[in-house]
Scaffold this motif. Sequence first.
Motif, PDB file in Angstrom:
ATOM      1  N   ILE A  91      43.006  22.100  14.514  1.00 12.03           N
ATOM      2  CA  ILE A  91      44.183  22.478  14.521  1.00 12.03           C
ATOM      3  C   ILE A  91      43.616  23.291  13.082  1.00 12.03           C
ATOM      4  CG2 ILE A  91      46.212  21.436  12.617  1.00 12.03           C
ATOM      5  CD1 ILE A  91      44.862  18.276  13.662  1.00 12.03           C
ATOM      6  N   ILE A  92      42.724  23.343  11.827  1.00 12.31           N
ATOM      7  CA  ILE A  92      42.764  24.781  11.600  1.00 12.31           C
ATOM      8  C   ILE A  92      42.649  26.146  12.389  1.00 12.31           C
ATOM      9  CG2 ILE A  92      40.894  25.482   9.405  1.00 12.31           C
ATOM     10  CD1 ILE A  92      40.660  22.808   8.155  1.00 12.31           C
ATOM     11  N   ASN A  93      41.855  25.710  13.163  1.00 11.49           N
ATOM     12  CA  ASN A  93      41.495  27.002  13.515  1.00 11.49           C
ATOM     13  C   ASN A  93      42.477  27.573  14.180  1.00 11.49           C
ATOM     14  OD1 ASN A  93      38.649  27.372  12.802  1.00 11.49           O
ATOM     15  ND2 ASN A  93      37.817  26.034  14.963  1.00 11.49           N
ATOM     16  N   GLU A  94      43.226  26.784  14.475  1.00 15.69           N
ATOM     17  CA  GLU A  94      44.785  26.787  15.496  1.00 15.69           C
ATOM     18  C   GLU A  94      45.892  27.986  14.866  1.00 15.69           C
ATOM     19  OE1 GLU A  94      46.457  23.234  18.015  1.00 15.69           O
ATOM     20  OE2 GLU A  94      45.480  24.765  19.214  1.00 15.69           O
ATOM     21  N   LEU A  95      46.403  27.003  13.255  1.00 15.09           N
ATOM     22  CA  LEU A  95      46.716  27.661  12.798  1.00 15.09           C
ATOM     23  C   LEU A  95      46.299  29.162  12.040  1.00 15.09           C
ATOM     24  CD1 LEU A  95      47.042  24.082  10.098  1.00 15.09           C
ATOM     25  CD2 LEU A  95      48.573  25.392  11.610  1.00 15.09           C
TER      26      LEU A  95
ATOM     27  N   GLU B 202      44.367  30.865  13.713  1.00 17.44           N
ATOM     28  CA  GLU B 202      44.565  32.049  15.022  1.00 17.44           C
ATOM     29  C   GLU B 202      46.293  32.573  14.872  1.00 17.44           C
ATOM     30  OE1 GLU B 202      45.562  32.095  19.747  1.00 17.44           O
ATOM     31  OE2 GLU B 202      43.910  30.425  18.940  1.00 17.44           O
ATOM     32  N   ILE B 203      47.411  31.615  14.506  1.00 16.71           N
ATOM     33  CA  ILE B 203      48.794  31.544  14.523  1.00 16.71           C
ATOM     34  C   ILE B 203      48.983  32.716  13.296  1.00 16.71           C
ATOM     35  CG2 ILE B 203      50.833  30.204  13.823  1.00 16.71           C
ATOM     36  CD1 ILE B 203      50.213  28.268  15.229  1.00 16.71           C
ATOM     37  N   GLY B 204      47.859  32.107  11.928  1.00 19.08           N
ATOM     38  CA  GLY B 204      48.145  33.068  10.885  1.00 19.08           C
ATOM     39  C   GLY B 204      48.334  34.508  11.311  1.00 19.08           C
ATOM     40  N   THR B 205      47.232  34.905  12.323  1.00 14.98           N
ATOM     41  CA  THR B 205      46.006  35.759  12.048  1.00 14.98           C
ATOM     42  C   THR B 205      47.498  36.649  12.796  1.00 14.98           C
ATOM     43  OG1 THR B 205      44.659  35.274  13.674  1.00 14.98           O
ATOM     44  CG2 THR B 205      44.213  35.734  11.375  1.00 14.98           C
ATOM     45  N   SER B 206      48.423  35.978  13.683  1.00 17.76           N
ATOM     46  CA  SER B 206      48.983  37.218  14.632  1.00 17.76           C
ATOM     47  C   SER B 206      50.129  37.380  13.963  1.00 17.76           C
ATOM     48  CB  SER B 206      49.106  36.364  15.560  1.00 17.76           C
ATOM     49  OG  SER B 206      49.996  35.028  15.372  1.00 17.76           O
ATOM     50  N   LEU B 207      50.758  36.786  13.030  1.00 15.29           N
ATOM     51  CA  LEU B 207      52.031  38.043  12.543  1.00 15.29           C
ATOM     52  C   LEU B 207      51.576  38.969  12.130  1.00 15.29           C
ATOM     53  CD1 LEU B 207      52.119  33.991  10.020  1.00 15.29           C
ATOM     54  CD2 LEU B 207      53.417  34.499  12.637  1.00 15.29           C
TER      55      LEU B 207
END
Length: 82
Positions: free
Chosen positions: A71-75, A77-82
Amino acid sequence: MEHPTVHINGTSRQQLLVQQMDAIEKLQDAKAAIQTAAPHSRDYYVKTDGANAYSRAVAEHSLRLRAIDHIINELTEIGTSL
């Protein structure tokens, strides 16, 4: 995995990033608490299948930690895509 799209009518990039970072921080705290609650063999040896029970508990504990890492990795990834 779907990522949010930053646009004029949506949540700001900064706020989305803060949300992801806050969630990651809380998950890291939860992970630390779970690590503290790791199984110890002294709590399983009195069972009739003590060695197996302890091994299962360690495996289950490991799965919980990996789930949080996922879950930390997914979040992240989302953060770095912003």
